[in-house]
Design an enzyme around this catalytic site. Structure first.
Site, PDB file in Angstrom:
ATOM      1  N   ILE A 393       0.832  -1.203   0.000  1.00 44.92           N
ATOM      2  CA  ILE A 393       0.000   0.000   0.000  1.00 44.92           C
ATOM      3  C   ILE A 393       0.862   1.247   0.000  1.00 44.92           C
ATOM      4  CG2 ILE A 393      -0.211  -0.071   2.526  1.00 44.92           C
ATOM      5  CD1 ILE A 393      -3.103   0.977   2.108  1.00 44.92           C
ATOM      6  N   ASP A 394       0.615   2.119  -0.958  1.00 48.87           N
ATOM      7  CA  ASP A 394       1.350   3.378  -1.054  1.00 48.87           C
ATOM      8  C   ASP A 394       0.975   4.279   0.121  1.00 48.87           C
ATOM      9  OD1 ASP A 394       2.968   5.369  -2.553  1.00 48.87           O
ATOM     10  OD2 ASP A 394       1.052   6.419  -2.673  1.00 48.87           O
ATOM     11  N   LYS A 395       1.946   5.049   0.602  1.00 50.89           N
ATOM     12  CA  LYS A 395       1.697   5.896   1.775  1.00 50.89           C
ATOM     13  C   LYS A 395       0.916   7.149   1.424  1.00 50.89           C
ATOM     14  CE  LYS A 395       4.841   8.693   3.394  1.00 50.89           C
ATOM     15  NZ  LYS A 395       4.172  10.015   3.398  1.00 50.89           N
ATOM     16  N   THR A 398      -2.884   7.547   0.256  1.00 56.69           N
ATOM     17  CA  THR A 398      -3.579   6.286   0.482  1.00 56.69           C
ATOM     18  C   THR A 398      -3.732   6.039   1.982  1.00 56.69           C
ATOM     19  OG1 THR A 398      -2.602   5.427  -1.558  1.00 56.69           O
ATOM     20  CG2 THR A 398      -3.628   3.837  -0.094  1.00 56.69           C
ATOM     21  N   ALA A 584      -2.252  -1.012  -3.635  1.00 59.08           N
ATOM     22  CA  ALA A 584      -3.179   0.110  -3.501  1.00 59.08           C
ATOM     23  C   ALA A 584      -2.398   1.415  -3.559  1.00 59.08           C
ATOM     24  CB  ALA A 584      -3.950   0.019  -2.182  1.00 59.08           C
TER      25      ALA A 584
END
Length: 698
Positions: A393-395, A398, A584
């Site tokens: 998951i991208d920071k 997101t 994501a």
């Protein structure tokens, strides 16, 4: 319904031609309607008119077939042969023209001995059609035992209805799997069509981007995208490189610094020397990454085809055995009994519900997701989500808001200005006054913080920005400097960016700015972990910041300092380790990774490119919706399996009767009403079961 081979997969050609370099400004060519897209079938634009023709012709066939049983008195005024010929005329174009893609796919599966759902469907519909044609021509020769209450039974409606409903299912699947070039177009639009070439005498000429060559000097004005990769020759500015880094902060560029095509020049003007053009630019490489990831996406085997892999040979074997037994041991006329009972086996084994078992659940599940903020762009993503076990998951944007905010104000102990009620207000107001003329995201955050406190922001003058250092201005006769704090400065927030403020050359204090974690993120992370997912953060941030956020959220791991190319490599690395990956993200830089993962999930608040590259979009950018998507996918797959059971069970039970197993004992042969009831019950069961998804709790 998205059929796959159970033993091998035939790679479908890419739906779009390889993208030309962005400098050409030509969008990737769109697919032709006849080009294969998925499982050897053509684009849904080609299937759609066939479906409407099939639907138009099938409705009267079903009306005639069902009407003669439901309203025999009214239909008795029509001669049975007239009704039979009418059904024949209407069904023939449905089977041969509308169903042509399935016939071709069936023939290929027969030649390659690679059975799939089309093998079963076309074999059954073909048997029903061939039998019905034979019955129209030679019905008077049928034995009495094989005649229905309303004359010789015909199965034209089964042929037409199954073909029509399978067409609908394939349109749904082909639409989901078409390799649209929307993401490529959005990426390529980042490069301007025109470049401002500056000659040796300083004269400026607008030229098409195609005509730019390595070594050209190009001017980039405020608000324009950088046309090519190059080095700053003159001037300087702050560039928005979020399309590369995913981070909201702009990057100061001065003479000698490298700039990349597609990045946005915010305020200043500069001249660059072109180093890389066309397909060699970083933007073009990102385009290529997205293309490669889309084309190399591994298909998953569909349950329907796994069942068909053994069901088809068994049914064909039973039909052959039925023919032989009736031919050598059956009553006269032996050949006619053998043929009709063998065909009956093939007809009853072709469940009409098979054509809708998967798509009706998918469509209902997709609609249920839309009600919950989960936009399913690719039906396959909904199914694949079930088997995933790792979430990368991208920071920024997101897990976090994607907007830096002031989270700490630390004035020097001796800071005291009579015009402000507190040192905190004084430090923030003066910094905001100096930053008023700047478009930097951190500057905007400082100004917004002062406005939120309703602080009076004094007027400033003599604004000056120093690339990579900070800004200075005069405020109420004082010289104010706002810029990067020393690297060894301590911050109370581990993830914060520290900004130093000086008044008349003396340190006046620091401001801490951080990208706040979304309020819904912690609870969403716990939900995802409870669903069995391993949650790993991917960020371009420094190690300390990434580690702090990972610890704060209780993540299962993190990757820091990751480049756009590195994100896709991370996906591949996790996949090589045997993990099934969800990615994501919300930025352009996430597009290659979104396309490479088994399931790509984009935030609805992110870029168009990310949303085009993803199979699922969380409309409100709320990570909690991802947990809902996982639960929805599991509920949908359970529903599909239940539907497949209903699609086969009635027909499986009917095969012994169709084969004449009970004839020696009871004199039973397949009653045409039984076949119609079995097919109707299986279809009704499938539809009613799928509708339960509308009320499933996710």
């Amino acid at each position: 319904m998205k059929p796959h081979h159970s033993h091998s997969h035939e790679s479908a050609p890419s739906c779009h031609a390889p993208a030309p370099p962005p400098s050409s400004q030509q969008a990737a060519s769109a697919p032709g309607p006849h080009d294969p897209v998925y499982m050897g079938l053509p684009d849904e634009r080609y299937l759609r008119p066939k479906f409407w023709v099939a639907l138009l012709l099938t409705l009267p066939v079903v009306f005639i077939s069902m009407g003669s049983m439901l309203a025999p008195d009214w239909f008795s005024q029509f001669h049975a042969r007239v009704l039979g010929w009418t059904e024949l005329v209407l069904t023939t174009p449905v089977f041969f023209w509308c169903g042509a893609p399935f016939l071709r796919r069936w023939w290929k599966s027969v030649r390659t001995l690679d059975t799939n759902m089309f093998t079963l469907v076309v074999t059954g519909t073909g048997a029903a059609y061939a039998y019905s044609v034979f019955a129209v021509f030679f019905g008077e020769r049928f034995p009495t035992a094989l005649r229905g209450a309303h004359g010789v039974p015909l199965y034209f409606e089964a042929t037409a209805f199954i073909t029509t409903i399978v067409l609908l299912g394939q349109i749904i699947e082909q639409r989901a799997h078409s390799r649209t070039d929307a993401a490529i177009r959005a990426l390529m639009d980042l490069a301007p069509k025109i470049a401002h070439r500056v000659d040796a005498h300083g004269h400026e000429t607008d030229v098409p981007l195609d005509e730019v060559v390595v070594g050209d000097r190009l001017r980039v004005r405020p608000g324009e995208h950088v046309p090519v990769d190059g080095i700053v020759d003159e001037g300087g500015s702050d560039l928005d490189e979020s399309m590369l880094t995913g981070e909201p902060e702009t990057v100061s560029k001065k003479t000698g610094d490298k700039v990349s095509a597609g990045t946005l020049n915010t305020t200043g003007s500069f001249i660059l020397s072109a180093e890389k053009i066309g397909k060699d630019t970083l933007l073009a490489q990102i385009v290529k990454l997205v293309e490669d990831a889309q084309e190399s996406e591994a298909p998953i085997a569909r349950l329907a085809d796994r069942v068909s892999a053994w069901f088809v040979p068994i049914v064909v074997g039973v039909a052959v055995l039925t023919f032989l037994l009736w031919y050598f041991a059956g009553p006269a006329p032996a050949f006619l009994h053998a043929m009709l009972n063998a065909v009956a086996v093939l007809i009853i084994s072709c469940p009409c519900a098979l054509g809708i078992a998967t798509p009706v659940s998918l469509v209902t599940g997709i609609g249920r997701g839309a009600q919950s903020g989960v936009l399913i762009k690719d039906a396959a993503a909904l199914e694949q989500l079930v088997s995933t076990n790792t979430l990368l998951i991208d920071k920024t944007g997101t897990l976090t808001e994607g907007k830096p905010q002031v989270v700490g104000i630390h004035p020097a102990r001796d800071l005291a200005l009579s015009s402000f009620s507190s040192p905190d207000d004084a430090l923030l107001a003066l910094a905001a006054a100096a930053e008023t003329s700047s478009e930097h995201p951190l500057a905007r955050a400082i100004v917004h913080a002062a406005q939120a406190r309703n602080l009076p922001i004094p007027a400033s003058s003599h604004f000056n920005a120093t690339a990579g250092q900070g800004i200075s201005a005069e405020v109420d006769g004082r010289s104010i400097f706002v810029g990067r704090a020393p690297a060894d400065s301590a911050a109370s927030h581990a993830t914060a960016t520290l900004v130093l403020v000086k008044i008349d050359g003396k340190d006046a204090g620091t401001l801490e700015l951080a990208d706040q974690i979304k309020a819904s993120t912690p609870a969403a992370i716990r939900q995802l972990q409870s669903l069995g997912l391993r949650v790993v953060m991917v960020s371009g941030d420094r190690e300390a910041a990434a580690q702090a956020i990972s610890k704060q959220l209780g993540l299962d791991g993190y990757h820091a300092g990751v480049t756009p190319e590195g994100k896709q490599q991370l996906v591949r690395e996790h996949q090589r380790n045997g993990e099934s990956v969800i990615f994501a993200g919300d930025g352009i830089n996430d597009a290659p990774a979104l396309a490479a993962a088994e399931v790509g999930i984009a935030m609805g608040t992110g870029t168009d490119v990310a949303m085009h590259s993803a199979g699922i979009v969380l409309v409100k950018g709320d990570l909690a919706a991802l947990a809902r998507a996982v639960r929805l996918s599991r509920a949908t797959l359970r529903n599909i399996k239940q539907n497949l059971f209903f699609a086969f069970v009635y027909n499986g039970l009917g095969i012994p009767l169709a084969a004449g197993v009970f004839y020696p004992l009871f004199g039973w042969l397949l009653n045409p009403m039984f076949a119609g009831v079995a097919m109707s019950l299986s279809s009704i069961s499938v539809v009613l079961n799928a509708l339960r998804l509308r009320r499933v709790k996710i």
